[in-house]
Scaffold this motif. Structure first.
Motif, PDB file in Angstrom:
ATOM      1  N   GLU A  75       0.832  -1.199   0.000  1.00  0.00           N
ATOM      2  CA  GLU A  75       0.000   0.000   0.000  1.00  0.00           C
ATOM      3  C   GLU A  75       0.868   1.251   0.000  1.00  0.00           C
ATOM      4  O   GLU A  75       1.969   1.254   0.580  1.00  0.00           O
ATOM      5  N   SER A  76       0.376   2.315  -0.622  1.00  0.00           N
ATOM      6  CA  SER A  76       1.101   3.577  -0.649  1.00  0.00           C
ATOM      7  C   SER A  76       0.118   4.719  -0.867  1.00  0.00           C
ATOM      8  O   SER A  76      -1.056   4.495  -1.184  1.00  0.00           O
ATOM      9  N   GLY A  77       0.613   5.939  -0.685  1.00  0.00           N
ATOM     10  CA  GLY A  77      -0.191   7.114  -0.970  1.00  0.00           C
ATOM     11  C   GLY A  77      -0.738   7.848   0.231  1.00  0.00           C
ATOM     12  O   GLY A  77      -1.377   8.897   0.076  1.00  0.00           O
TER      13      GLY A  77
ATOM     14  N   ALA B  88      -6.411   6.778  10.097  1.00  0.00           N
ATOM     15  CA  ALA B  88      -6.222   5.343  10.327  1.00  0.00           C
ATOM     16  C   ALA B  88      -5.078   4.850   9.451  1.00  0.00           C
ATOM     17  O   ALA B  88      -4.601   5.576   8.576  1.00  0.00           O
ATOM     18  N   VAL B  89      -4.672   3.616   9.687  1.00  0.00           N
ATOM     19  CA  VAL B  89      -3.802   2.912   8.755  1.00  0.00           C
ATOM     20  C   VAL B  89      -4.717   2.161   7.788  1.00  0.00           C
ATOM     21  O   VAL B  89      -5.620   1.441   8.215  1.00  0.00           O
ATOM     22  N   TYR B  90      -4.472   2.344   6.510  1.00  0.00           N
ATOM     23  CA  TYR B  90      -5.313   1.750   5.474  1.00  0.00           C
ATOM     24  C   TYR B  90      -4.587   0.558   4.844  1.00  0.00           C
ATOM     25  O   TYR B  90      -3.404   0.644   4.518  1.00  0.00           O
ATOM     26  N   TYR B  91      -5.337  -0.528   4.682  1.00  0.00           N
ATOM     27  CA  TYR B  91      -4.815  -1.763   4.121  1.00  0.00           C
ATOM     28  C   TYR B  91      -5.714  -2.229   2.972  1.00  0.00           C
ATOM     29  O   TYR B  91      -6.908  -1.966   2.970  1.00  0.00           O
ATOM     30  N   CYS B  92      -5.122  -2.956   2.051  1.00  0.00           N
ATOM     31  CA  CYS B  92      -5.931  -3.635   1.052  1.00  0.00           C
ATOM     32  C   CYS B  92      -5.750  -5.135   1.230  1.00  0.00           C
ATOM     33  O   CYS B  92      -4.785  -5.600   1.852  1.00  0.00           O
ATOM     34  N   ASN B  93      -6.678  -5.892   0.689  1.00  0.00           N
ATOM     35  CA  ASN B  93      -6.561  -7.348   0.706  1.00  0.00           C
ATOM     36  C   ASN B  93      -7.624  -7.933  -0.206  1.00  0.00           C
ATOM     37  O   ASN B  93      -8.553  -7.240  -0.629  1.00  0.00           O
ATOM     38  N   ARG B  94      -7.495  -9.188  -0.486  1.00  0.00           N
ATOM     39  CA  ARG B  94      -8.557  -9.920  -1.151  1.00  0.00           C
ATOM     40  C   ARG B  94      -9.741  -9.974  -0.196  1.00  0.00           C
ATOM     41  O   ARG B  94      -9.570 -10.187   0.996  1.00  0.00           O
TER      42      ARG B  94
END
Length: 114
Positions: A6-8, A91-97
């Motif tokens: 993740e980035s941005g 918050a801390v943002y995450y991606c996932n399936r």
């Protein structure tokens, strides 16, 4: 094992915008419904948005109308455009399936503050 980067993230004033990116290390990316999650300090991780393989987005009520999820299958990347940001979006943002989460990435910190 799919890796997610993740980035941005960053520091932004209330009302501002950010665009998050999440790159996945898999050639099967286009077959997955993907999701963005976030975790605020002292709170559990919560689902923010999902995007189907066909590109249909769904959103948590708290971000509906302000956030837009999208994907570029040619780049194995999912995005989260965040507008009209509020301090509660910090918050801390995450991606996932979405259907079969893999190992979590490091996330990207979003801080909304004046």
């Amino acid at each position: 094992q799919v890796q997610l980067v993740e980035s941005g993230g960053g520091l932004v004033q209330p009302g501002g915008s950010l665009r998050l990116s999440c790159a996945a290390s898999t050639s099967l990316f286009s077959f997955y419904t993907m999701a963005w999650y976030r975790q605020a300090p002292g709170k559990q991780r919560e689902l923010v948005a999902t995007i189907t393989t066909g590109g249909t987005g769904n959103y948590a009520d708290s971000v509906k109308g302000r956030f837009t999820i999208s994907r570029d299958n040619s780049k194995n990347t999912v995005y989260l455009q965040m507008n009209s940001l509020k301090p509660d979006d910090t918050a801390v943002y995450y991606c996932n399936r979405f259907n079969a989460p893999t190992s979590w990435g490091q996330g990207t910190q979003v801080t909304v503050s004046s």
